[in-house]
Design a protein around this motif. Structure first.
Motif, mmCIF file in Angstrom:
data_model
loop_
_atom_site.group_PDB
_atom_site.id
_atom_site.type_symbol
_atom_site.label_atom_id
_atom_site.label_comp_id
_atom_site.label_asym_id
_atom_site.label_seq_id
_atom_site.Cartn_x
_atom_site.Cartn_y
_atom_site.Cartn_z
ATOM 1 N N HIS A 265 0.893 -1.041 0.223
ATOM 2 C CA HIS A 265 0.075 -0.105 -0.040
ATOM 3 C C HIS A 265 0.852 1.204 0.094
ATOM 4 O O HIS A 265 0.609 2.257 -0.954
ATOM 5 C CB HIS A 265 -0.918 -0.061 1.029
ATOM 6 N N GLN A 266 1.969 1.285 0.661
ATOM 7 C CA GLN A 266 2.838 2.420 0.907
ATOM 8 C C GLN A 266 3.620 2.755 -0.573
ATOM 9 O O GLN A 266 3.501 3.909 -0.794
ATOM 10 C CB GLN A 266 3.892 2.207 1.902
ATOM 11 N N SER A 267 3.885 1.439 -1.213
ATOM 12 C CA SER A 267 4.717 1.977 -2.376
ATOM 13 C C SER A 267 3.865 2.278 -3.489
ATOM 14 O O SER A 267 4.144 3.349 -4.462
ATOM 15 C CB SER A 267 5.605 0.762 -2.913
ATOM 16 N N ILE A 268 2.405 1.794 -3.518
ATOM 17 C CA ILE A 268 1.408 2.216 -4.560
ATOM 18 C C ILE A 268 1.256 3.714 -4.183
ATOM 19 O O ILE A 268 1.010 4.487 -5.005
ATOM 20 C CB ILE A 268 -0.010 1.286 -4.629
ATOM 21 N N GLU A 269 1.057 3.968 -2.858
ATOM 22 C CA GLU A 269 0.643 5.447 -2.529
ATOM 23 C C GLU A 269 1.859 6.446 -2.824
ATOM 24 O O GLU A 269 1.906 7.481 -3.318
ATOM 25 C CB GLU A 269 0.414 5.397 -1.146
ATOM 26 N N GLU A 270 3.061 5.984 -2.803
ATOM 27 C CA GLU A 270 4.264 6.796 -3.029
ATOM 28 C C GLU A 270 4.462 6.889 -4.396
ATOM 29 O O GLU A 270 4.615 8.106 -4.955
ATOM 30 C CB GLU A 270 5.619 6.070 -2.604
ATOM 31 N N GLN A 271 4.112 5.895 -5.273
ATOM 32 C CA GLN A 271 4.121 6.024 -6.786
ATOM 33 C C GLN A 271 2.926 6.973 -7.422
ATOM 34 O O GLN A 271 3.222 7.681 -8.202
ATOM 35 C CB GLN A 271 4.250 4.659 -7.488
ATOM 36 N N THR A 272 1.916 6.758 -6.709
ATOM 37 C CA THR A 272 0.791 7.613 -7.115
ATOM 38 C C THR A 272 1.095 9.129 -6.856
ATOM 39 O O THR A 272 0.676 9.975 -7.525
ATOM 40 C CB THR A 272 -0.612 7.308 -6.532
ATOM 41 N N ALA A 273 1.631 9.385 -5.378
ATOM 42 C CA ALA A 273 1.982 10.784 -5.159
ATOM 43 C C ALA A 273 2.709 11.534 -6.294
ATOM 44 O O ALA A 273 2.843 12.497 -6.752
ATOM 45 C CB ALA A 273 2.458 10.832 -3.739
ATOM 46 N N GLU A 274 3.980 10.837 -6.635
ATOM 47 C CA GLU A 274 4.786 11.233 -7.586
ATOM 48 C C GLU A 274 4.409 11.498 -8.916
ATOM 49 O O GLU A 274 4.725 12.448 -9.481
ATOM 50 C CB GLU A 274 5.998 10.079 -7.754
#
Length: 53
Positions: free
Chosen positions: A12-21
């Motif tokens: 969830h964290q990596s997807i959230e980071e990728q989405t934010a970027e």
């Protein structure tokens, strides 16, 4: 005995980071209504075939 390859997993964290970027770089997210398909219907494909003939 062969060793198993490590399979990368999204968190969830990596997807959230990728989405934010993605959003930070100017990307946009389009909400697609439930039940909508990315595939063209058979009728649409037939119409395309007829118009290209």
């Amino acid at each position: 005995m062969p060793t198993r390859k490590e399979v990368p997993r999204e968190t969830h964290q990596s997807i959230e980071e990728q989405t934010a970027e993605f959003l930070k770089s100017g990307g946009e997210i389009t909400e697609v209504p439930t039940g909508t398909s990315g595939k063209k219907s058979i009728a649409d494909r037939n119409r395309e075939k007829e118009s290209s003939s």
